[in-house]
Design a protein around this motif. Structure first.
Motif, PDB file in Angstrom:
ATOM      1  N   LYS A  21       0.840  -1.209   0.000  1.00  0.00           N
ATOM      2  CA  LYS A  21       0.000   0.000   0.000  1.00  0.00           C
ATOM      3  C   LYS A  21       0.874   1.258   0.000  1.00  0.00           C
ATOM      4  O   LYS A  21       0.635   2.191  -0.761  1.00  0.00           O
ATOM      5  CB  LYS A  21      -0.927   0.001   1.222  1.00  0.00           C
ATOM      6  CG  LYS A  21      -2.023  -1.056   1.138  1.00  0.00           C
ATOM      7  CD  LYS A  21      -3.002  -0.926   2.279  1.00  0.00           C
ATOM      8  CE  LYS A  21      -4.149  -1.909   2.164  1.00  0.00           C
ATOM      9  NZ  LYS A  21      -3.835  -3.271   2.569  1.00  0.00           N
ATOM     10  N   TRP A  54     -12.089  -1.172   9.357  1.00  0.00           N
ATOM     11  CA  TRP A  54     -10.624  -1.078   9.482  1.00  0.00           C
ATOM     12  C   TRP A  54     -10.171   0.166  10.242  1.00  0.00           C
ATOM     13  O   TRP A  54      -8.981   0.500  10.219  1.00  0.00           O
ATOM     14  CB  TRP A  54      -9.982  -1.064   8.084  1.00  0.00           C
ATOM     15  CG  TRP A  54     -10.128  -2.358   7.368  1.00  0.00           C
ATOM     16  CD1 TRP A  54     -11.065  -2.677   6.430  1.00  0.00           C
ATOM     17  CD2 TRP A  54      -9.323  -3.526   7.531  1.00  0.00           C
ATOM     18  NE1 TRP A  54     -10.901  -3.964   6.006  1.00  0.00           N
ATOM     19  CE2 TRP A  54      -9.823  -4.511   6.666  1.00  0.00           C
ATOM     20  CE3 TRP A  54      -8.216  -3.846   8.336  1.00  0.00           C
ATOM     21  CZ2 TRP A  54      -9.269  -5.788   6.573  1.00  0.00           C
ATOM     22  CZ3 TRP A  54      -7.662  -5.108   8.244  1.00  0.00           C
ATOM     23  CH2 TRP A  54      -8.192  -6.068   7.374  1.00  0.00           C
ATOM     24  N   PHE A  61      -5.118   1.707   9.359  1.00  0.00           N
ATOM     25  CA  PHE A  61      -4.272   2.265   8.295  1.00  0.00           C
ATOM     26  C   PHE A  61      -3.850   3.706   8.581  1.00  0.00           C
ATOM     27  O   PHE A  61      -3.431   4.425   7.675  1.00  0.00           O
ATOM     28  CB  PHE A  61      -4.991   2.141   6.942  1.00  0.00           C
ATOM     29  CG  PHE A  61      -5.150   0.708   6.515  1.00  0.00           C
ATOM     30  CD1 PHE A  61      -4.049  -0.031   6.117  1.00  0.00           C
ATOM     31  CD2 PHE A  61      -6.388   0.081   6.565  1.00  0.00           C
ATOM     32  CE1 PHE A  61      -4.178  -1.369   5.763  1.00  0.00           C
ATOM     33  CE2 PHE A  61      -6.520  -1.248   6.209  1.00  0.00           C
ATOM     34  CZ  PHE A  61      -5.410  -1.977   5.806  1.00  0.00           C
ATOM     35  N   LEU A  93      -0.635   5.334   7.267  1.00  0.00           N
ATOM     36  CA  LEU A  93      -0.493   5.887   5.912  1.00  0.00           C
ATOM     37  C   LEU A  93      -0.724   7.407   5.879  1.00  0.00           C
ATOM     38  O   LEU A  93      -0.494   8.050   4.861  1.00  0.00           O
ATOM     39  CB  LEU A  93      -1.479   5.190   4.962  1.00  0.00           C
ATOM     40  CG  LEU A  93      -1.218   3.691   4.719  1.00  0.00           C
ATOM     41  CD1 LEU A  93      -2.346   3.077   3.900  1.00  0.00           C
ATOM     42  CD2 LEU A  93       0.121   3.482   3.981  1.00  0.00           C
TER      43      LEU A  93
END
Ligand code: C2G
Length: 452
Positions: free
Chosen positions: A78, A96, A100, A103
């Motif tokens: 990713k 989720w 993440f 990021l």
């Protein structure tokens, strides 16, 4: 131009996927969709993926939202993709949230609300293979079920039921699912039920679920009485439904491998099984304060009985129990002794006493040793007289391990009998019988003490 990227397996493409892609596209001008490979899904512990990569890509393309489709092959990709494609926004469903955030150093991260209900109309019309599951109970184990179910393709957690509506509401809110005021409403919204309520309620809930035509995955111990277990299995059979006792160890790949080796003759003829599982619990915990259904044996016994009954069977000649009691008379340590015509076994479980939790299976040519936590089997050794002659075996055990039983439950519902051997009906009945005998012994001892 604002470039957006999202990823997913997109197996058994459904309205949750469609809505996610639609909103992802609306976040910018150009949408890239990464579709996972089977290999990547295996390494991240996603089980039961049914459609091929080609089908999954085609389904994503058919929506018309993706400007470009790429393949996601490995963890870490990713970050590279964000750099490579000059991405402005990374997006994924709210299941989720937080996962993440790392990021955020490279682009904007947006969690889009996941689609709560996969509607039955959509299932009927386009995809009969997704099972809508409902959870009964809102305790610790129910919480663990949620992320594990997310790792199994073809299942959608629809909602939760708890007679204490407040608990159901807060569980539903935290996990973004529905809750229901009555059992009838709950049953009508689901195809299958996961029972994670207190032990003594399992039987009534399982019976009600089967009467409503629902498949049942029931936490261990499924029942505390042989007749109840037999009755439930008969009901399931008559109605063509799956009834499954959730002892997670039975379904995890390492334990299945261990059973295979044990029964292969590698250690000769098996003469002894010793299984020990201890887990110190808080004195105020339900497990150590529920005077009727708490205690070590009811809580942990199923794990220790599993290898014993699987290997030596249920035709033991003698079974006895010794317990050590806490101040409130609940067993803080229990040993169950089995005498077979030509073998012996012990199950040791403790909530208030700590010991070395091992599984030792001894045979005429050697023994198998699995150290704690053998109930989440990921490693074991086969040892012989010569201490240098050691064979080492390892297997993957991902997350909390519930995903394996969920995946097997699902494949049984979908008509495959391949997982049936992992925990058979007669093994589950034997466990219920042993739990019943334990409760009877405890009651008898209590009566005798009171009489004395
Ligand atoms: N989704 C959704 N509503 C659902 C089900 C799924 O919004 N009822 C979203 C998921 O949150 C995800 C996308 O649809 O953003 C694809 O879901 P899956 O196919 O289940 O893929 P997933 O395992 O979430 O992959 O690298 C892979 C990604 O990290 C996520």
């Amino acid at each position: 131009m604002v470039k957006v990227i999202t990823y997913g397996t997109f197996d058994l493409f459904h309205e949750g996927h469609y809505r996610l892609l639609q909103r992802a596209k609306q976040l910018g001008d150009y949408l890239i969709v990464g579709v996972t490979t089977e290999e990547y899904d295996q390494t991240r512990g996603k089980l039961n993926v049914i459609d091929s990569l080609v089908t999954r890509i085609e389904n994503v393309k058919k929506t018309g939202f993706a400007d470009e489709v790429i393949v996601e092959e490995a963890a870490g990709q990713k970050f590279q993709d964000i750099k490579k494609y000059h991405i402005d926004i990374f997006t994924v469903g709210s299941d989720w949230i937080g996962k993440f955030d790392y990021l955020k150093d490279y682009c904007k991260v947006v969690y889009l609300e996941r689609t709560k209900n996969i509607s039955s109309t959509m299932l009927r019309e386009r995809n009969k293979r997704i099972q809508r599951i409902g959870i009964i109970g809102t305790g610790r184990i129910a919480k663990r079920f949620m992320p594990e179910a997310a790792c199994v393709s073809g299942i959608s957690v629809q909602g939760v039921y708890n007679p204490h509506i407040g608990s159901a509401e807060s569980f539903a809110k935290n996990h973004d699912i529905d809750c229901y005021e009555t059992l009838d409403d709950f049953f009508s919204a689901v195809d299958a039920v996961y029972i994670a309520s207190p032990h003594q309620t399992h039987y009534e809930y399982a019976k009600a679920a089967l009467e409503h035509g629902k498949h049942v995955l029931c936490e261990k111990p499924m029942t505390l009485d042989r007749r109840h277990a037999e009755q439930l299995f008969n009901m399931a059979k008559e109605r063509n439904l799956i009834l499954f006792e959730g002892i997670k160890t039975a379904y995890c790949p390492g334990f299945i491998k261990l059973m295979g080796i044990a029964c292969s003759g590698a250690i000769g003829s098996i003469k002894s099984v010793e299984a020990c599982f201890t887990k110190l619990e808080d004195e105020d915990s339900r497990e150590l304060t529920d005077l009727k259904y708490g205690g070590s044996m009811l809580e942990l016994g199923s794990y220790c009985l599993l290898p014993i009954i699987k290997i030596l069977g249920a035709d033991y000649e003698r079974l006895s129990f010794d317990t050590v009691k806490g101040d409130n008379n609940l067993d803080i340590l229990t040993k169950a002794y089995f005498k077979y015509p030509n073998a012996v076994a012990t199950a040791t479980c403790g909530l208030g006493v700590k010991s070395e939790g091992q599984l030792i299976i001894s045979g005429t040519k050697g023994y198998i040793l699995a150290e704690a936590p053998w109930w989440k089997t990921n490693y074991f050794e086969v040892r012989h007289e010569n201490p240098d002659d050691v064979e080492k075996f390892s297997a993957r055990f991902l997350g909390d391990g519930l995903r394996y039983e969920i995946s097997d439950f699902l494949s049984m519902i979908n008509g495959s009998a391949k997982s049936e051997f992992k925990l058979t009906r007669s093994e589950s009945v034997a466990f219920a019988d042993i739990m019943g005998k334990f409760l009877e012994t405890e009651k008898r001892n209590l009566d005798e003490n009171l009489g004395a």
